[in-house]
Structures are given as structure tokens and as C-alpha cells.
Design an enzyme around this catalytic site. Structure first.
Site, PDB file in Angstrom:
ATOM      1  N   GLY A  94     -53.596  -2.722 -46.862  1.00  0.00           N
ATOM      2  CA  GLY A  94     -52.530  -2.433 -45.903  1.00  0.00           C
ATOM      3  C   GLY A  94     -52.078  -0.978 -45.894  1.00  0.00           C
ATOM      4  CD  GLU A  95     -51.797   1.981 -50.671  1.00  0.00           C
ATOM      5  OE1 GLU A  95     -52.604   2.942 -50.746  1.00  0.00           O
ATOM      6  OE2 GLU A  95     -51.161   1.544 -51.650  1.00  0.00           O
ATOM      7  NE  ARG A 106     -32.572   0.371 -28.599  1.00  0.00           N
ATOM      8  CZ  ARG A 106     -33.442  -0.537 -28.139  1.00  0.00           C
ATOM      9  NH1 ARG A 106     -33.109  -1.325 -27.155  1.00  0.00           N
ATOM     10  NH2 ARG A 106     -34.643  -0.623 -28.662  1.00  0.00           N
ATOM     11  CD  GLN A 107     -27.208  -0.634 -36.639  1.00  0.00           C
ATOM     12  OE1 GLN A 107     -27.758  -1.527 -36.007  1.00  0.00           O
ATOM     13  NE2 GLN A 107     -26.069  -0.813 -37.289  1.00  0.00           N
ATOM     14  CG  ASP A 146     -26.185  -1.135 -18.894  1.00  0.00           C
ATOM     15  OD1 ASP A 146     -26.399   0.018 -18.476  1.00  0.00           O
ATOM     16  OD2 ASP A 146     -26.869  -1.664 -19.784  1.00  0.00           O
ATOM     17  CE  LYS A 161     -26.435  -4.522 -20.976  1.00  0.00           C
ATOM     18  NZ  LYS A 161     -27.719  -3.858 -21.150  1.00  0.00           N
ATOM     19  NE  ARG A 166     -27.653  -5.695 -25.303  1.00  0.00           N
ATOM     20  CZ  ARG A 166     -28.803  -6.137 -24.805  1.00  0.00           C
ATOM     21  NH1 ARG A 166     -29.328  -7.273 -25.228  1.00  0.00           N
ATOM     22  NH2 ARG A 166     -29.429  -5.449 -23.873  1.00  0.00           N
TER      23      ARG A 166
HETATM   24  C1  R5P Z   1     -28.686  -0.613 -23.130  1.00  0.00           C
HETATM   25  O1  R5P Z   1     -27.580  -0.243 -22.913  1.00  0.00           O
HETATM   26  C2  R5P Z   1     -29.892  -0.017 -22.492  1.00  0.00           C
HETATM   27  O2  R5P Z   1     -29.569   0.924 -21.517  1.00  0.00           O
HETATM   28  C3  R5P Z   1     -30.756  -1.097 -21.908  1.00  0.00           C
HETATM   29  O3  R5P Z   1     -30.060  -1.713 -20.862  1.00  0.00           O
HETATM   30  C4  R5P Z   1     -31.109  -2.088 -22.952  1.00  0.00           C
HETATM   31  O4  R5P Z   1     -31.631  -1.472 -24.107  1.00  0.00           O
HETATM   32  C5  R5P Z   1     -32.106  -3.084 -22.397  1.00  0.00           C
HETATM   33  O5  R5P Z   1     -32.357  -4.034 -23.381  1.00  0.00           O
HETATM   34  P1  R5P Z   1     -32.895  -5.477 -23.001  1.00  0.00           P
HETATM   35  O6  R5P Z   1     -34.138  -5.300 -22.191  1.00  0.00           O
HETATM   36  O7  R5P Z   1     -33.159  -6.100 -24.339  1.00  0.00           O
HETATM   37  O8  R5P Z   1     -31.810  -6.181 -22.261  1.00  0.00           O
END
Ligand code: R5P
Length: 291
Positions: free
Chosen positions: A36-37, A93-94, A167, A190, A192
Site C-alpha cells: 500500500g505504500e 470546508r472544515q 444558497d 438552503k 443543510r
Molecule cells: C456549500 O455551501 C457549497 O457551495 C455547495 O453548495 C456544497 O458544497 C454542495 O454540496 P452537496 O453537493 O453535497 O450538496
């Protein structure tokens, strides 16, 4: 002189770029040992070269180590600089700790990349609570903007468009694309509810009846956002929307589900995928000369 190194799977964008700027290309051999390396070898000399490694980071855990090894090999081989073009930059994103003990991956990943490269270039990183890449990178990092490419595609392919952002975060792309395309726009609401679950509410779209909806976003990941927006638009009497995004990640069966409900699904080449219809080479070429 500049040498472009395409990491496996990145040849389309890398070779277009190399052709556009007249750069040499150094191929990489990469494979996995039975345990796996990763094994990585540069196939051409890069001594004295400005090396630009092209590697989109849509599957970062699988790609990162071999990228680090390729950068290290280029330095040992005498490259004068080693830069990264990651058309899609993962882990942005995190960007904060939502629960005790969570890793803020945007910061950790940026630190690792900063230790490996002299410069980073990407396209529309998902910056939300981080205003600028310079907040998390310690080397120069540049974010290119894909909206002009999306706008050109709309102008060339869609008549009577209504540009729709699913969104609030998509507003920046939506307004720019709509203005460049001379089309009206709207932004949906939107919320989530999970990794692959969103609720979407439509504003009053009576002003746009009869128009072709074009859903515009930076990323399609699980597809939940686009799928829910498309369903709401159909329920409101609009024709099947066009789905247009900068980065198409399409986890699991997202692409098949979207193709079933959308008129067409189009992405830029930032992440190699059958939906790619917009080359990112013009954007990357500009950026190379801007540095
Ligand atoms: C989030 O704010 C992004 O702009 C996208 O709307 C989001 O990453 C889309 O993710 P998914 O396809 O999982 O809904």
C-alpha cells in the site's frame, strides 16, 4: 525555464497549460507497492527549472503523499522552485471547530502544503469563514475565480437563461455570471440538514416564468444541493434546469441522479470528470504570468 509535472489523472489540464505557456513536461511514474505504500519517480531531469506540479486534490487522502514525494524528488533533482497548481483544493470546508476535539482541517492541510511548496495556486477554494488564503498559508497562495468561465459557457450555450444560486454562499458566482450573461438571477434559501441532505425554499420567481433555469454553484459534492434545487424548480413549473459548477466531485451516484433530472450537467476541468466542458487552462495560464 518552466517544467510542468502532471500528477496521475491530471494530464488534460496540465498538458493544455504546458502547451499554452510553452513549458516542458516531466512525467511521473507513481504506483503502489503491494503493502500500500507509494512509489514515485520523476522521469525527466528538472535541474534549474521552475517546476509546477499540477494535481487536483479531489481525492486528497489518496493523492497527498505521492504529491509530497514528487515535490521532494523535484527539489533533490535541483529544481529552482517547486510550485503547486491544485485546480481543486480540498479540506477548505472544515474551517473551524464545531465540536470539542475536532481537527480544523483547512488550517492543518494549508500548513502541510506550505511546508512542501513555494507557491500554491487554486481555483475558487471554498472559503467561508476564512476571508483569504493568506490567513492559513505561509507561502504565497492565490485563488483564481471561475465565474468568468461559467459566464462564457452560458453566453455560448443558453438562451433566455435564469441564473440561480442554490444558497447564499453561491451569490458571488451567480451575480457575476448573471451580469456577464445579461440574464436575471435569483438566490434560493438552503438549510443543510446532514452531509447529503438539504432543505431548499424558493423565493417568488414569477418574474422569470418561461426562462431556462441554470443552477450555478462552486461545488457539487453529494449532489444534494443541486438535486433539491432542481426538484423545487420543477415543482414550481420550470423546465429541467442546467446544472453548472466549477468543481464536480460527484460522490457516490450523484452524477447519475443529476443527469436524470437536469437538462445537462456541466463542470470545469478542475476535477477530471465526464461532465467537464469548460477548460481551466486559460485561467491557469493567466495566473502563471501574474506571479
Ligand atoms: C456549500 O455551501 C457549497 O457551495 C455547495 O453548495 C456544497 O458544497 C454542495 O454540496 P452537496 O453537493 O453535497 O450538496
Amino acid at each position: 525555464m518552466t517544467t510542468i509535472i502532471p500528477m496521475p489523472g491530471n494530464h488534460t489540464a496540465a498538458l493544455e497549460l504546458a502547451r499554452a505557456i510553452g513549458a516542458k513536461v516531466c512525467e511521473v511514474t507513481a504506483r503502489r507497492f503491494p503493502d500500500g505504500e507509494s512509489y514515485v519517480r520523476l522521469m525527466q531531469p528538472v535541474e534549474g527549472e521552475r517546476v509546477i506540479i499540477v494535481c487536483t486534490l479531489a481525492d486528497p487522502d489518496a493523492q497527498f503523499l505521492r504529491l509530497v514525494f514528487a515535490a521532494g524528488a523535484a527539489r533533490v533533482a535541483g529544481a529552482s522552485r517547486v510550485e503547486l497548481i491544485a485546480p481543486y483544493l480540498a479540506y477548505m470546508r472544515q474551517d473551524r471547530r464545531f465540536a470539542d476535539g475536532e481537527a480544523v482541517s483547512a488550517r492543518h492541510f494549508a500548513r502541510l502544503l506550505s511546508q512542501t511548496f513555494d507557491r500554491i495556486t487554486t481555483i475558487d477554494p471554498h472559503l467561508h469563514r476564512i476571508a483569504d488564503l493568506s490567513e492559513i498559508f505561509t507561502v504565497p497562495a492565490r485563488a483564481l475565480h471561475g465565474a468568468p468561465l461559467l459566464a462564457r459557457w452560458v453566453v455560448e450555450h443558453v438562451e433566455n437563461a435564469l441564473i440561480i444560486g442554490p444558497d447564499e454562499e453561491s451569490r458571488q458566482w451567480v451575480e457575476e455570471v448573471a451580469q456577464a450573461a445579461g440574464a436575471p438571477h435569483a438566490v434560493l434559501h438552503k438549510v443543510r440538514q446532514g452531509d447529503a441532505k438539504v432543505a431548499i425554499r424558493l423565493p417568488d420567481l414569477a418574474f422569470a416564468k418561461g426562462r431556462q433555469p441554470v443552477l450555478v454553484d462552486d461545488i457539487v459534492s453529494s449532489g444534494a444541493t443541486m438535486l433539491e434545487a432542481a426538484a423545487k424548480l420543477r415543482a414550481a413549473g420550470f423546465p429541467a434546469p442546467i446544472c453548472l459548477a466549477v468543481h464536480g466531485l460527484f460522490s457516490l451516484d450523484a452524477y447519475a441522479l443529476l443527469k436524470a433530472v437536469c437538462k445537462t450537467v456541466v463542470t470545469t476541468g478542475s476535477v477530471p470528470h465526464p461532465s467537464n466542458a469548460i477548460s481551466v487552462a486559460p485561467l491557469l495560464r493567466e495566473a502563471i504570468h501574474l506571479h
